[in-house]
Motif scaffolding. Structure first.
Motif, PDB file in Angstrom:
ATOM      1  N   ILE A 183      -0.602  -2.575 -12.778  1.00 33.81           N
ATOM      2  CA  ILE A 183      -1.105  -4.192 -12.943  1.00 33.81           C
ATOM      3  C   ILE A 183      -2.690  -3.998 -12.729  1.00 33.81           C
ATOM      4  N   SER A 184      -3.277  -4.738 -13.448  1.00 37.26           N
ATOM      5  CA  SER A 184      -4.895  -5.075 -13.257  1.00 37.26           C
ATOM      6  C   SER A 184      -5.156  -6.194 -12.658  1.00 37.26           C
ATOM      7  N   MET A 185      -6.169  -6.114 -11.463  1.00 37.04           N
ATOM      8  CA  MET A 185      -6.595  -6.883 -10.869  1.00 37.04           C
ATOM      9  C   MET A 185      -8.189  -6.938 -11.146  1.00 37.04           C
ATOM     10  N   GLY A 186      -8.399  -6.703 -12.505  1.00 33.58           N
ATOM     11  CA  GLY A 186     -10.115  -6.176 -12.671  1.00 33.58           C
ATOM     12  C   GLY A 186     -10.197  -4.913 -12.408  1.00 33.58           C
ATOM     13  N   ASN A 187      -9.439  -4.128 -11.419  1.00 37.04           N
ATOM     14  CA  ASN A 187      -9.122  -2.650 -11.378  1.00 37.04           C
ATOM     15  C   ASN A 187      -7.906  -2.293 -11.508  1.00 37.04           C
ATOM     16  N   PRO A 188      -7.597  -1.165 -11.778  1.00 33.31           N
ATOM     17  CA  PRO A 188      -5.965  -0.720 -12.208  1.00 33.31           C
ATOM     18  C   PRO A 188      -5.385  -0.392 -10.813  1.00 33.31           C
ATOM     19  N   HIS A 189      -4.019  -0.817 -11.005  1.00 34.44           N
ATOM     20  CA  HIS A 189      -2.904  -0.449  -9.798  1.00 34.44           C
ATOM     21  C   HIS A 189      -1.913  -0.223 -10.307  1.00 34.44           C
ATOM     22  N   THR A 190      -1.077   0.746  -9.609  1.00 33.59           N
ATOM     23  CA  THR A 190       0.286   1.231 -10.040  1.00 33.59           C
ATOM     24  C   THR A 190       1.175   0.891  -8.752  1.00 33.59           C
ATOM     25  N   VAL A 191       2.109   0.116  -8.809  1.00 29.71           N
ATOM     26  CA  VAL A 191       3.058  -0.368  -7.745  1.00 29.71           C
ATOM     27  C   VAL A 191       4.256   0.300  -7.882  1.00 29.71           C
ATOM     28  N   VAL A 192       4.563   0.824  -6.505  1.00 33.98           N
ATOM     29  CA  VAL A 192       5.958   1.253  -6.508  1.00 33.98           C
ATOM     30  C   VAL A 192       6.641   0.763  -5.449  1.00 33.98           C
ATOM     31  N   ALA A 193       8.080   0.401  -5.525  1.00 37.51           N
ATOM     32  CA  ALA A 193       8.765  -0.368  -4.602  1.00 37.51           C
ATOM     33  C   ALA A 193       9.671   0.766  -3.927  1.00 37.51           C
ATOM     34  N   LEU A 194       9.637   0.769  -2.568  1.00 37.68           N
ATOM     35  CA  LEU A 194      10.577   1.909  -2.079  1.00 37.68           C
ATOM     36  C   LEU A 194      11.654   1.092  -1.111  1.00 37.68           C
ATOM     37  N   ALA A 195      12.844   1.753  -1.162  1.00 38.58           N
ATOM     38  CA  ALA A 195      13.910   0.774  -0.454  1.00 38.58           C
ATOM     39  C   ALA A 195      13.819   0.810   1.087  1.00 38.58           C
ATOM     40  N   GLU A 196      13.199   1.790   1.714  1.00 36.29           N
ATOM     41  CA  GLU A 196      13.420   1.906   3.166  1.00 36.29           C
ATOM     42  C   GLU A 196      11.923   2.198   3.911  1.00 36.29           C
ATOM     43  N   ARG A 197      11.821   1.725   4.937  1.00 36.29           N
ATOM     44  CA  ARG A 197      10.615   1.915   5.703  1.00 36.29           C
ATOM     45  C   ARG A 197      10.349   3.096   6.090  1.00 36.29           C
ATOM     46  N   THR A 198      11.371   4.191   6.361  1.00 37.41           N
ATOM     47  CA  THR A 198      11.444   5.304   6.783  1.00 37.41           C
ATOM     48  C   THR A 198      10.716   6.027   5.425  1.00 37.41           C
ATOM     49  N   GLU A 199      11.241   5.850   4.149  1.00 32.88           N
ATOM     50  CA  GLU A 199      10.389   6.445   2.797  1.00 32.88           C
ATOM     51  C   GLU A 199       9.096   5.902   2.987  1.00 32.88           C
ATOM     52  N   LEU A 200       8.744   4.891   3.305  1.00 32.82           N
ATOM     53  CA  LEU A 200       7.317   4.607   3.327  1.00 32.82           C
ATOM     54  C   LEU A 200       6.453   5.491   4.327  1.00 32.82           C
ATOM     55  N   ASP A 201       7.130   5.607   5.366  1.00 31.40           N
ATOM     56  CA  ASP A 201       6.433   6.445   6.550  1.00 31.40           C
ATOM     57  C   ASP A 201       6.392   7.816   6.289  1.00 31.40           C
ATOM     58  N   SER A 202       7.279   8.395   5.592  1.00 32.08           N
ATOM     59  CA  SER A 202       7.455   9.721   5.348  1.00 32.08           C
ATOM     60  C   SER A 202       6.692  10.336   4.273  1.00 32.08           C
ATOM     61  N   THR A 203       6.108   9.227   3.411  1.00 31.73           N
ATOM     62  CA  THR A 203       5.305   9.813   2.098  1.00 31.73           C
ATOM     63  C   THR A 203       4.008  10.471   2.571  1.00 31.73           C
ATOM     64  N   ASP A 204       3.439  11.271   1.784  1.00 34.61           N
ATOM     65  CA  ASP A 204       2.166  12.081   1.859  1.00 34.61           C
ATOM     66  C   ASP A 204       1.109  11.710   1.011  1.00 34.61           C
TER      67      ASP A 204
END
Length: 318
Positions: A183-204
């Protein structure tokens, strides 16, 4: 200025001696800001990177010069259609690379202009600011500021609309590549949906996630966990986000990233998804609101705090 800056960024370091600066942040996304009306201060990548170095410089996610629009080619082009955009936000990432836009940065930039008494923003009024992503309009919002970030759009629209995703992202700490929307907001972004907060916390996020296909100018990557339930009794959508920013690394917050994350989540949620969102980032909470813009396109408003924490003067002394 430290020996590291003097050694790494010479002769820019000598040129910048005596330059006043402020340090500020928006939900932990932090910046070094200078008032440089005529555009004389150095902006080469080595100087900016040394200045933003957290161990041997002042330390920041980015460097922002307040330059009169009339002093820059990009600013002069904007003045042709928007004479009110007196000041231009010349933004650089922490590695010295040029960036089109920064949502947290534009709020802090507006706050800096007011603190320097070179601009005024009365309650109910607006302040037009020039950026490489066009003119952004800032208003007051509670204890902070709100910014019309302009319209959002898919970077790969055909794939996004047809499949609900347009890319795959390999993220440290997760075994399987994840689908995403760019998605562009004037600059580029790539949005990834995760299922669990534990996944979010464990990513590097010490290393940049690998995005395929990557947008032409590179991309910021937002990892998002929608709340459960997604929409509260107040009709506001909620999500939690971490971000790896182009040219910086993981940051405490990203304003344009929060807008892109809300846009992607709203698209995935389908018809009936709310217009108002609260996005929780490591540095706090920002608000995102979708509305019909004056150009007939859907615009995004970003709201949140802006804080100045220190002032100083650069020198060449170690």
């Amino acid at each position: 200025m430290t020996d590291h800056l003097a050694d790494t960024a010479a002769p820019s370091a000598r040129q910048s001696a005596g330059l006043s600066f402020s340090k500020g942040h928006g939900t932990g996304n932090d910046f070094i800001l200078t008032l440089d009306p005529d555009g004389d201060a150095p902006t080469d990548a080595a100087f900016v990177a040394a200045l933003c170095d957290r161990h041997r410089g002042i330390g920041a996610d980015g460097y922002i010069r307040a330059v009169r629009s009339s002093a820059l080619p990009e600013g002069r082009a904007l003045l042709q259609t928007e004479q009110a955009a007196e000041w231009f936000m010349d933004y650089r990432n922490g590695d010295g690379s040029v960036s089109e836009m920064c949502g947290n940065g534009v709020r802090v930039f507006a706050h800096f202009l007011l603190a320097q008494k070179v601009a005024d923003l009365p309650q109910g009024g607006e302040l037009a600011i020039g950026t490489r992503a066009g003119v952004k309009r800032v208003t007051r919002s509670g204890d902070g500021y709100a910014v019309d970030m302009g319209p959002w759009e898919f970077i790969f629209p055909e794939a996004a609309v047809a499949r609900g995703m347009d890319s795959l992202v390999a993220i440290g700490g997760l075994d399987v590549d994840r689908p995403a929307l760019s998605i562009s907001m004037g600059n580029p972004h790539t949005v990834v949906a995760l299922a669990e907060r534990t996944e979010l916390d464990s990513t590097d996020l010490h290393r940049a996630p690998a995005v395929q296909p990557v947008p032409p100018e590179g991309t910021n990557v937002e990892l998002v966990v929608p709340s459960d339930p997604l929409v509260g009794d107040d009709g506001v959508g909620r999500l939690t986000m971490r971000v790896h920013e182009r040219g910086v690394g993981e940051t405490q917050s990203c304003g344009t990233g929060a807008c892109a994350a809300a846009a992607g989540t709203r698209f995935w949620a389908g018809q009936g998804a709310p217009a108002r969102w609260l996005v929780t980032v490591p540095g706090g909470v920002v608000g995102v609101t979708f509305f019909d813009g004056p150009d007939g396109r859907e615009h995004v408003q970003l709201s949140g705090p802006a804080v100045l924490v220190a002032d100083g003067v650069l020198s060449t002394r170690g």
